[in-house]
Structure formats: C-alpha cells, structure tokens
Design an enzyme around this catalytic site. Structure first.
Site, PDB file in Angstrom:
ATOM      1  N   ASP A  56     -58.666  75.034 -31.624  1.00 57.62           N
ATOM      2  CA  ASP A  56     -58.593  74.284 -30.479  1.00 57.62           C
ATOM      3  C   ASP A  56     -57.403  73.840 -29.968  1.00 57.62           C
ATOM      4  OD1 ASP A  56     -57.692  72.494 -32.503  1.00 57.62           O
ATOM      5  OD2 ASP A  56     -58.768  70.929 -31.579  1.00 57.62           O
ATOM      6  N   TYR A  61     -64.917  77.870 -29.976  1.00 55.79           N
ATOM      7  CA  TYR A  61     -64.502  76.839 -30.853  1.00 55.79           C
ATOM      8  C   TYR A  61     -65.762  76.268 -31.707  1.00 55.79           C
ATOM      9  CZ  TYR A  61     -63.604  72.201 -32.139  1.00 55.79           C
ATOM     10  OH  TYR A  61     -63.354  71.007 -32.991  1.00 55.79           O
ATOM     11  N   GLU A  86     -68.759  67.243 -31.759  1.00 50.17           N
ATOM     12  CA  GLU A  86     -68.016  68.306 -31.282  1.00 50.17           C
ATOM     13  C   GLU A  86     -68.044  68.679 -29.719  1.00 50.17           C
ATOM     14  OE1 GLU A  86     -65.683  69.649 -32.435  1.00 50.17           O
ATOM     15  OE2 GLU A  86     -65.868  69.042 -34.708  1.00 50.17           O
TER      16      GLU A  86
END
Length: 338
Positions: free
Chosen positions: A139, A121, A41
């Site tokens: 996102d 996020y 991520e």
DNA sequence: TACGCGTGGGC
DNA sequence: TGCCCAAGCGT
C-alpha cells in the site's frame, strides 16, 4: 540487506508497538474473521483510520456477518456509507458480500482478487491477515518505506514495480499477516510522510534514505497537476418542513447517493433555470459552498424556495429535522448547513 | 497507463 | 491558508 534480521526486527517492534484497532487482534493471536478483515480493508482504501473506525463499528454492529450485509437493501448500505467517500466502494462492497454469502470466501490471493472492489493490495492483505498466507502487501505506507530503505530516486508512479520488487524480497515466510501490518504500522506511525521519526525506527540501521540526511524527500513524486474549478447550482426546495431529495445516477461522481437537485458542474458558471425542479421564485442563499474533490474543486451556489404544496416532481420529501440521517454525501450536507 | 473517484486531518 | 496525502480500485 539481511532479510531474516529485517523481518525479525520489524516483528519485534510490532509486538511492542502495534496499534490497537477495532478490526484486528493483538500481535501473535489467531487471524480475525475474514469478514472483518475485508470490511476494514475496503473502508481503509485511501481513507484514514480515524474516519474508518466509527463507520466500521456501526457496520459490524448492524450487520455482524457477511450474510447479514448481503441481505441488506442497497439504500441502507449506501446511507450507512455516507461521509466515507469513494462511493463505488459501497456498491462493490454489496456486490462482493452477495458473492461471498453465496459461495464462501476464496482462500487464496488469486481467488480474492476476482471479488468486486478487491484489487491487488486488498487481496494480498486479506490473504495474509485473515488466512495466514505469504503475500506481497503493498500500500502507500509500504511504498514509502521501501522508497526510503532503498533511496529510490525514480518518481512514483513509475517506481511502483521496483518498490513492489523490493517489498517482495523482504517478505518473510513467518507470521505473514503480522508482518504486513507491522510494515503498515511502521509507515503510519514512524516512517511518516513528513518528519519521520528515524530515532524510533527498528530498521533505520538498513535505511539508505536516513544516510542521505533527508529521508522525508522519499518517495519522489511526479509533478502534480493543478486542480480545476467547476461551478454549479443546487436547489433547496421546502414544503411543509420537508426538503426535496433526489437519487444520483448509479455510477460516476457520488453515484447512487441521495442528493439535492443540481445543475451539471462545469468549468464556467452557467444558467441554472433549466435545471430547477420547478419554475418558482428561487432566492439565492448568500455565499458559496466550496468542496474539494480528488480532481476538481466545486463552487456550489444554493437557491432556495418554499412552496405551500408539493409539486409533482421526481424525488423524495425528507423531513428537515432528520436530514442528518438521510445519508447525504458531505457536499450536500454542507450545502444544507449553509 | 492515466484518469475518475470523496473526505478530513495535519502542518 | 493551501497543500499534502490516506491500508486503492475500476475502466
């Protein structure tokens, strides 16, 4: 919008069409290692899957656990990150790894949100994908999907609270990790910025943008500002097959990375002599390196000189033939390629 | 809220 | 080719 049906259609589509990616398992399988979820991520922040995949493989091979990464020297991690951009992520990655190695993974979104480099996020993504918790994962993909589903006319970024509210309304209690990834896969492969493939979309029945006939118009974006041009000069100093490299200051542009000695980069070309590491007979390399950063374009001249012996200047001397392994940001790799 | 922060690929 | 933008975060 029938909320349960929306999630069901999306998850069915994901079960059939989920992308196979190095950091995740097939739909419906147990959550992956939080370390791999977090690492992927962070790498994927504003960065394409294609650029991330090889870096991710190298990282998990070299540092299989968060404790291994936490124990790595800073310079090794910065070097391994070279080419991915947004180098503050690499600094925060190490800081985060050291917190987690000492204290373990926070189990909820609020705790994850406190970690360095983990924003709204990423905290939501880790909580849902690695820990199976319900979270509103928003996102750029999700923003685009929501803007189209609801034909939001407000431009981004002003529309962000509304887009998040829409996403929250649709988030199911079932399979939260798969749902989050399904929405992002939909945005990445079907509900794309240009030429969306509405014929292949599992939720097009409920999409307001499709009925307008021009779904690609969404999301509306605020007018962009022109990108200014800056100028600078970098120095290629060679002695006995070695090049002088310096370390940039720890914060700011290309912070903490190896670099060629350089002038400041300013809006007008300026005299470079004061910034040269030594006062010698510098010769200009023909042409000019153009490199686009997020908020300006750099036009970099390169001056070169070869000396018979190393002058006493700060920096490290790196063999020319292994410069590819020095972990230089792309700008300087380009400058050395000519 | 707005800005600073990289890079590469697609069209 | 120039422009758009990509699984954002920190300040």
């Amino acid at each position: 919008m029938p909320v349960d049906a929306f999630a069901r259609e999306l998850l069915d589509w994901y079960d059939a069409y989920a992308r196979t990616l190095p950091w995740r398992g097939p739909p419906g399988t147990p959550p992956p290692d939080p370390y791999r979820v977090w690492l992927s991520e962070v790498m994927l922040q504003q960065t394409t899957v294609a650029a991330v995949a090889p870096h991710f493989e190298r990282f998990v091979t070299r540092w299989p656990t968060v404790a291994d990464l936490a124990a790595a020297p800073d310079a090794d991690v910065m070097q391994a990150w070279a080419g991915l951009g947004y180098y503050a992520r690499a600094r925060n990655l190490l800081a985060c790894a050291r917190v987690v190695a000492a204290s373990g993974w926070p189990r909820d979104e609020a705790g994850l949100r406190e970690l360095p480099g983990v924003g709204a996020y990423t905290a939501a993504a880790i909580a849902s994908i690695a820990f199976g918790q319900v979270a509103v994962v928003v996102d750029g993909n999700v923003e685009r999907v929501m803007a189209r589903l609801f034909a939001v006319e407000t431009p981004i970024p002003a529309a962000r609270p509304l887009l998040r509210a829409h996403a929250a309304t649709l988030a199911p209690a079932h399979r939260p990790g798969d749902y989050a990834q399904a929405l992002m896969d939909l945005g990445a492969t079907v509900c794309t910025p240009r030429n969306p493939r509405c014929d292949a979309c599992p939720v097009s029945l409920w999409c307001a943008a499709r009925t307008t006939g021009d779904p690609a118009r969404y999301p509306i974006r605020a007018a962009k500002i022109p990108r200014p041009i800056r100028h600078g000069t970098a120095f290629r100093l060679e002695v006995d097959g070695h090049i002088l490299l310096v370390r940039r200051p720890p914060r700011g542009l290309l912070g903490g990375m190896r670099a060629l000695p350089s002038t400041e980069w300013s809006t007008e070309p300026s005299d470079w002599h004061a910034a040269a590491p030594v006062a010698v007979d510098w010769r200009p390399v023909p042409g000019e390196v153009r490199h686009v950063f997020t908020h300006f374009e750099l036009r970099l001249r390169v001056m070169t000189a070869t000396l018979p012996a190393r002058p006493a200047v700060p920096g490290e001397w790196w063999p020319v033939e292994t410069l590819g392994a020095a972990g230089l940001p792309t700008l300087f790799a380009k400058a050395l390629r000519g």
